[in-house]
Scaffold this motif. Structure first.
Motif, short mmCIF file in Angstrom:
data_model
loop_
_atom_site.label_atom_id
_atom_site.label_comp_id
_atom_site.label_asym_id
_atom_site.label_seq_id
_atom_site.Cartn_x
_atom_site.Cartn_y
_atom_site.Cartn_z
N UNK A 77 0.81 -1.47 0.05
CA UNK A 77 -0.06 0.20 -0.21
C UNK A 77 0.79 1.18 0.70
N UNK A 78 0.42 2.22 -0.66
CA UNK A 78 1.67 3.38 -0.44
C UNK A 78 1.38 3.82 0.94
N UNK A 79 0.21 3.99 1.49
CA UNK A 79 0.28 4.66 2.55
C UNK A 79 0.15 3.53 3.61
N UNK A 80 0.60 3.41 5.49
CA UNK A 80 0.69 2.15 6.21
C UNK A 80 -1.27 2.48 5.80
N UNK A 81 -1.48 1.13 6.05
CA UNK A 81 -2.56 0.24 6.65
C UNK A 81 -2.08 -1.04 7.49
N UNK A 82 -3.19 -1.07 8.00
CA UNK A 82 -3.61 -2.88 9.12
C UNK A 82 -4.57 -2.95 8.52
N UNK A 116 -14.82 -3.41 7.66
CA UNK A 116 -14.09 -2.05 8.56
C UNK A 116 -13.82 -1.87 6.48
N UNK A 117 -13.35 -1.19 6.30
CA UNK A 117 -12.82 -1.05 4.57
C UNK A 117 -12.42 -1.65 3.85
N UNK A 118 -13.56 -2.50 2.96
CA UNK A 118 -14.01 -3.22 2.19
C UNK A 118 -12.80 -3.53 0.98
N UNK A 119 -12.23 -2.14 0.47
CA UNK A 119 -11.40 -1.93 -0.44
C UNK A 119 -10.08 -2.52 -0.19
N UNK A 134 -7.39 -2.52 13.49
CA UNK A 134 -6.92 -2.16 12.37
C UNK A 134 -8.40 -1.61 11.62
N UNK A 135 -8.03 -1.60 9.80
CA UNK A 135 -9.12 -1.10 9.32
C UNK A 135 -9.62 -2.15 8.98
N UNK A 136 -9.51 -2.66 8.82
CA UNK A 136 -10.34 -3.94 7.71
C UNK A 136 -10.17 -5.35 8.33
N UNK A 137 -10.96 -6.31 8.80
CA UNK A 137 -10.59 -7.47 9.51
C UNK A 137 -11.55 -8.80 8.43
N UNK A 138 -10.39 -9.76 8.09
CA UNK A 138 -10.81 -10.59 7.85
C UNK A 138 -10.79 -12.61 8.30
N UNK A 139 -12.16 -12.56 8.40
CA UNK A 139 -13.03 -13.71 9.27
C UNK A 139 -13.65 -14.89 9.55
N UNK A 140 -13.62 -15.40 9.57
CA UNK A 140 -14.14 -17.21 9.69
C UNK A 140 -13.94 -17.84 10.09
N UNK A 141 -14.53 -19.53 9.80
CA UNK A 141 -13.58 -20.39 10.52
C UNK A 141 -12.38 -20.78 9.94
N UNK A 142 -12.09 -21.87 10.89
CA UNK A 142 -10.09 -21.68 9.94
C UNK A 142 -10.53 -22.63 8.75
N UNK A 143 -11.16 -23.47 7.95
CA UNK A 143 -11.19 -23.59 6.57
C UNK A 143 -10.72 -22.98 6.05
#
Length: 246
Positions: free
Chosen positions: A168-173, A232-235, A206-215
Motif C-alpha cells: 500500500x502507498x500509505x501504512x494500513x492495518x 471495515x474497509x472492503x478495499x 485495524x482498518x479491515x478484518x477478514x474472519x471466519x472458520x479456519x478452513x
C-alpha cells in the motif's frame, strides 16, 4: 502441530489429490485455477514434490531450480504424480531430525525437516482442493488446527518475502481472525510499500478484518473461495484478492 502430524497429512492429501484427479480426468478444467487443466495441476504439484525430495535427500544448502513436469497425460500422468508423492513421503520419513538444507521463507519452524514437511503438507492440501473442485462434489474436510497453521505460514512466511505484491502507498492495518481456532488464532498484518509485516496478535486498531472458520479462511487467503466475513474497509479485502497470488 508436530512434524509427524504434517507427514500424515501430506500422505493423506496426496492420495486424495491423485484419486480426485483420476476421477476428474486430466483434461478437466480446474475452476479454482482457471488457466489450468488437471494435467497442469498434476505436473506442477508432482514437480514441486520431486524438487523438495531432492533438496531433502541430497541435503542441498543452496536453492535448486524447479523443473517442469513430464510431457505425460492420462493414466501415465496420474501414476507419475503418485510416484512423485510416494517418493516425497518416504524421503521425509527417512530424513534425519538434524537435517541441514535450504529453506525459502521465514515463518517460524524448528528445523529444515519440519519446514519441508509442513510446506509440502500445505502445498498438497491446497492443490488437493483444486483437484476435488475439478472432480466436483463435496470437498474433503480440512482440520481446524491444520488450517490455522496454514494461515500462519502464508502470512508470516510467503508474504514476509520481498516478492510479496501486497503493498500500500500509505501504512494500513489488516486483521485476520480464525473464529473457531482459539483465542490466539488472530494475526495483524501491517501493510506499506515494503513486504507485509505480520504478528500473531490482535492488539491495536485495524482498518479491515477478514474472519471466519479456519478452513474457509485458509482457502480464502489462498484465493480458492471468497473471504467468509469482511468488516471495515472492503478495499483492503479487494487488495488481498488482487495482489496476494503466489
Amino acid at each position: 502441530m508436530e512434524t509427524a502430524e504434517f507427514l500424515e497429512t501430506l500422505d493423506r492429501e496426496g492420495r486424495l489429490l491423485a484419486a480426485a484427479a483420476e476421477l476428474a480426468g486430466t483434461d478437466a478444467k480446474v475452476p479454482t485455477c482457471p488457466e489450468w487443466q488437471v494435467k497442469d495441476l498434476l505436473r506442477h504439484t508432482g514437480a514441486v514434490h520431486r524438487w523438495a525430495t531432492a533438496l531433502v535427500a541430497d541435503a542441498h544448502t543452496a536453492p535448486r531450480p524447479l523443473t517442469d513436469g513430464p510431457d505425460l497425460d492420462g493414466a501415465e500422468l496420474v501414476a507419475w504424480y503418485r510416484d512423485s508423492h510416494r517418493r516425497l513421503v518416504e524421503t521425509l520419513a527417512a530424513a534425519p531430525a538434524d537435517l541441514e538444507c535450504w529453506t525459502f521463507h521465514p515463518a517460524p519452524s524448528p528445523s529444515p525437516l519440519a519446514f519441508w514437511t509442513r510446506r509440502q503438507a500445505h502445498e498438497t492440501a491446497v492443490h488437493r482442493y483444486d483437484a476435488e473442485a475439478a472432480r466436483g462434489g463435496t470437498a474433503s474436510p480440512i482440520a481446524t488446527e491444520f488450517a490455522a497453521d496454514g494461515i500462519d505460514e502464508l502470512l508470516r512466511g510467503f508474504h514476509a518475502r520481498p516478492r510479496s505484491r501486497v503493498r500500500t502507498e500509505q501504512p494500513r492495518v489488516l486483521r485476520v481472525r480464525a473464529v473457531d481456532a482459539g483465542a490466539d488464532a488472530v494475526w495483524t498484518v501491517r501493510l506499506s510499500t515494503e513486504p507485509p509485516v505480520t504478528s500473531r496478535d490482535g492488539s491495536g486498531a485495524a482498518e479491515t478484518e477478514l474472519a471466519g472458520p479456519a478452513d474457509q479462511l485458509y482457502l480464502a487467503l489462498w484465493n480458492r473461495m471468497p473471504v467468509p466475513g469482511v468488516t471495515g474497509d472492503p478495499a483492503l479485502a479487494a487488495l488481498w484478492r488482487e495482489t496476494s497470488g503466489i
